[in-house]
Design a protein around this motif. Structure first.
Motif, mmCIF file in Angstrom:
data_model
loop_
_atom_site.group_PDB
_atom_site.id
_atom_site.type_symbol
_atom_site.label_atom_id
_atom_site.label_comp_id
_atom_site.label_asym_id
_atom_site.label_seq_id
_atom_site.Cartn_x
_atom_site.Cartn_y
_atom_site.Cartn_z
ATOM 1 N N ILE A 74 0.855 -1.190 0.000
ATOM 2 C CA ILE A 74 0.000 0.000 0.000
ATOM 3 C C ILE A 74 0.888 1.236 0.000
ATOM 4 O O ILE A 74 1.966 1.243 0.598
ATOM 5 C CB ILE A 74 -0.946 0.013 1.217
ATOM 6 C CG1 ILE A 74 -2.009 1.114 1.067
ATOM 7 C CG2 ILE A 74 -0.186 0.158 2.504
ATOM 8 C CD1 ILE A 74 -3.134 1.002 2.077
ATOM 9 N N SER A 75 0.441 2.251 -0.694
ATOM 10 C CA SER A 75 1.137 3.529 -0.717
ATOM 11 C C SER A 75 0.317 4.525 0.088
ATOM 12 O O SER A 75 -0.823 4.813 -0.261
ATOM 13 C CB SER A 75 1.288 4.033 -2.155
ATOM 14 O OG SER A 75 1.745 5.353 -2.157
ATOM 15 N N ASN A 92 -2.591 -5.254 7.381
ATOM 16 C CA ASN A 92 -1.380 -6.058 7.535
ATOM 17 C C ASN A 92 -0.684 -6.200 6.180
ATOM 18 O O ASN A 92 -0.583 -7.278 5.631
ATOM 19 C CB ASN A 92 -1.691 -7.422 8.135
ATOM 20 C CG ASN A 92 -2.633 -8.236 7.276
ATOM 21 O OD1 ASN A 92 -3.186 -7.753 6.306
ATOM 22 N ND2 ASN A 92 -2.809 -9.486 7.629
ATOM 23 N N THR A 93 -0.221 -5.117 5.679
ATOM 24 C CA THR A 93 0.385 -5.080 4.365
ATOM 25 C C THR A 93 1.737 -4.372 4.439
ATOM 26 O O THR A 93 2.118 -3.871 5.489
ATOM 27 C CB THR A 93 -0.564 -4.371 3.373
ATOM 28 O OG1 THR A 93 -0.044 -4.477 2.069
ATOM 29 C CG2 THR A 93 -0.754 -2.915 3.731
ATOM 30 N N ARG A 94 2.420 -4.314 3.348
ATOM 31 C CA ARG A 94 3.717 -3.636 3.287
ATOM 32 C C ARG A 94 3.499 -2.214 2.779
ATOM 33 O O ARG A 94 2.890 -1.997 1.745
ATOM 34 C CB ARG A 94 4.659 -4.377 2.342
ATOM 35 C CG ARG A 94 6.031 -3.789 2.295
ATOM 36 C CD ARG A 94 6.961 -4.678 1.457
ATOM 37 N NE ARG A 94 8.286 -4.125 1.444
ATOM 38 C CZ ARG A 94 8.701 -3.208 0.583
ATOM 39 N NH1 ARG A 94 7.888 -2.750 -0.338
ATOM 40 N NH2 ARG A 94 9.921 -2.740 0.638
ATOM 41 N N ILE A 95 3.997 -1.235 3.525
ATOM 42 C CA ILE A 95 3.888 0.171 3.126
ATOM 43 C C ILE A 95 5.038 0.494 2.186
ATOM 44 O O ILE A 95 6.193 0.230 2.503
ATOM 45 C CB ILE A 95 3.920 1.097 4.349
ATOM 46 C CG1 ILE A 95 2.758 0.774 5.282
ATOM 47 C CG2 ILE A 95 3.870 2.561 3.909
ATOM 48 C CD1 ILE A 95 2.812 1.494 6.602
ATOM 49 N N THR A 96 4.717 1.063 1.032
ATOM 50 C CA THR A 96 5.755 1.368 0.046
ATOM 51 C C THR A 96 6.068 2.851 -0.066
ATOM 52 O O THR A 96 7.090 3.217 -0.627
ATOM 53 C CB THR A 96 5.347 0.855 -1.350
ATOM 54 O OG1 THR A 96 4.135 1.504 -1.744
ATOM 55 C CG2 THR A 96 5.165 -0.647 -1.342
ATOM 56 N N ASP A 97 5.187 3.714 0.428
ATOM 57 C CA ASP A 97 5.390 5.146 0.258
ATOM 58 C C ASP A 97 4.643 5.889 1.357
ATOM 59 O O ASP A 97 3.614 5.432 1.834
ATOM 60 C CB ASP A 97 4.852 5.560 -1.119
ATOM 61 C CG ASP A 97 5.277 6.958 -1.528
ATOM 62 O OD1 ASP A 97 6.218 7.497 -0.923
ATOM 63 O OD2 ASP A 97 4.659 7.500 -2.460
ATOM 64 N N TRP A 98 5.173 7.051 1.755
ATOM 65 C CA TRP A 98 4.564 7.889 2.786
ATOM 66 C C TRP A 98 4.517 9.322 2.279
ATOM 67 O O TRP A 98 5.541 9.862 1.921
ATOM 68 C CB TRP A 98 5.416 7.931 4.038
ATOM 69 C CG TRP A 98 5.908 6.651 4.591
ATOM 70 C CD1 TRP A 98 6.845 5.826 4.043
ATOM 71 C CD2 TRP A 98 5.516 6.056 5.806
ATOM 72 N NE1 TRP A 98 7.064 4.760 4.849
ATOM 73 C CE2 TRP A 98 6.268 4.882 5.960
ATOM 74 C CE3 TRP A 98 4.620 6.415 6.811
ATOM 75 C CZ2 TRP A 98 6.134 4.053 7.055
ATOM 76 C CZ3 TRP A 98 4.497 5.592 7.903
ATOM 77 C CH2 TRP A 98 5.240 4.419 8.017
ATOM 78 N N LYS A 99 3.363 9.949 2.248
ATOM 79 C CA LYS A 99 3.309 11.364 1.920
ATOM 80 C C LYS A 99 1.929 11.916 2.215
ATOM 81 O O LYS A 99 0.935 11.395 1.752
ATOM 82 C CB LYS A 99 3.638 11.621 0.454
ATOM 83 C CG LYS A 99 3.529 13.101 0.080
ATOM 84 C CD LYS A 99 4.307 13.426 -1.151
ATOM 85 C CE LYS A 99 4.235 14.870 -1.567
ATOM 86 N NZ LYS A 99 3.959 15.852 -0.590
ATOM 87 N N LEU A 100 1.900 12.973 3.012
ATOM 88 C CA LEU A 100 0.689 13.748 3.238
ATOM 89 C C LEU A 100 0.995 15.180 2.836
ATOM 90 O O LEU A 100 2.149 15.579 2.750
ATOM 91 C CB LEU A 100 0.256 13.713 4.701
ATOM 92 C CG LEU A 100 -0.219 12.390 5.263
ATOM 93 C CD1 LEU A 100 -0.605 12.564 6.723
ATOM 94 C CD2 LEU A 100 -1.412 11.863 4.499
#
Length: 127
Positions: A74-75, A92-100
């Motif tokens: 998930i992004s 319960n997934t893998r985070i691929t990106d972070w941005k707000l």
């Protein structure tokens, strides 16, 4: 409810709502800037694509529900959001990106993410 295209804020926290968020529900509410569905029994998939593609949506709070991730990754890249709360769900997934956007606030605790921490200072990356 999908006919409420001029609705700007929807506060439905702690109403014992159950079921899933209908497909395209957020997208259909074209003027929506705040959606609060915290503390319900909402299950199904986190509508991350609808959130990402809703240019007016600034606040999304779906904490304390039973939402799951739609895919293995998930992004959390939501350029329009300033407030994103999904704590205490079943993500319960893998985070691929972070941005707000700008000085955003993100609360994702109480889930079971598998993710590498972002490079550098996390607070700086999220704001």
């Amino acid at each position: 409810m999908v006919e409420l295209t001029n609705l700007e804020q929807l506060e439905m926290q702690a109403n014992q709502l159950s079921g899933v968020i209908p497909k395209d529900f957020i997208k259909a509410l074209k003027s929506l800037s705040k959606l609060n569905i915290r503390k319900n029994f909402i299950s199904g998939l986190l509508p991350d694509d609808d959130i990402r593609n809703s240019p007016r949506l600034k606040i999304f709070d779906a904490s304390d529900n039973m939402l799951e991730a739609a895919s293995a990754t998930i992004s959390f890249s939501f350029p329009n959001l300033v407030w994103f709360y999904v704590e205490n769900n079943m993500l319960n997934t893998r985070i691929t990106d972070w941005k707000l956007d700008g000085s955003g606030v993100m609360n994702i605790r109480g889930n079971e993410f598998a993710c590498p921490y972002p490079q550098g200072n996390l607070r700086k990356d999220l704001s």
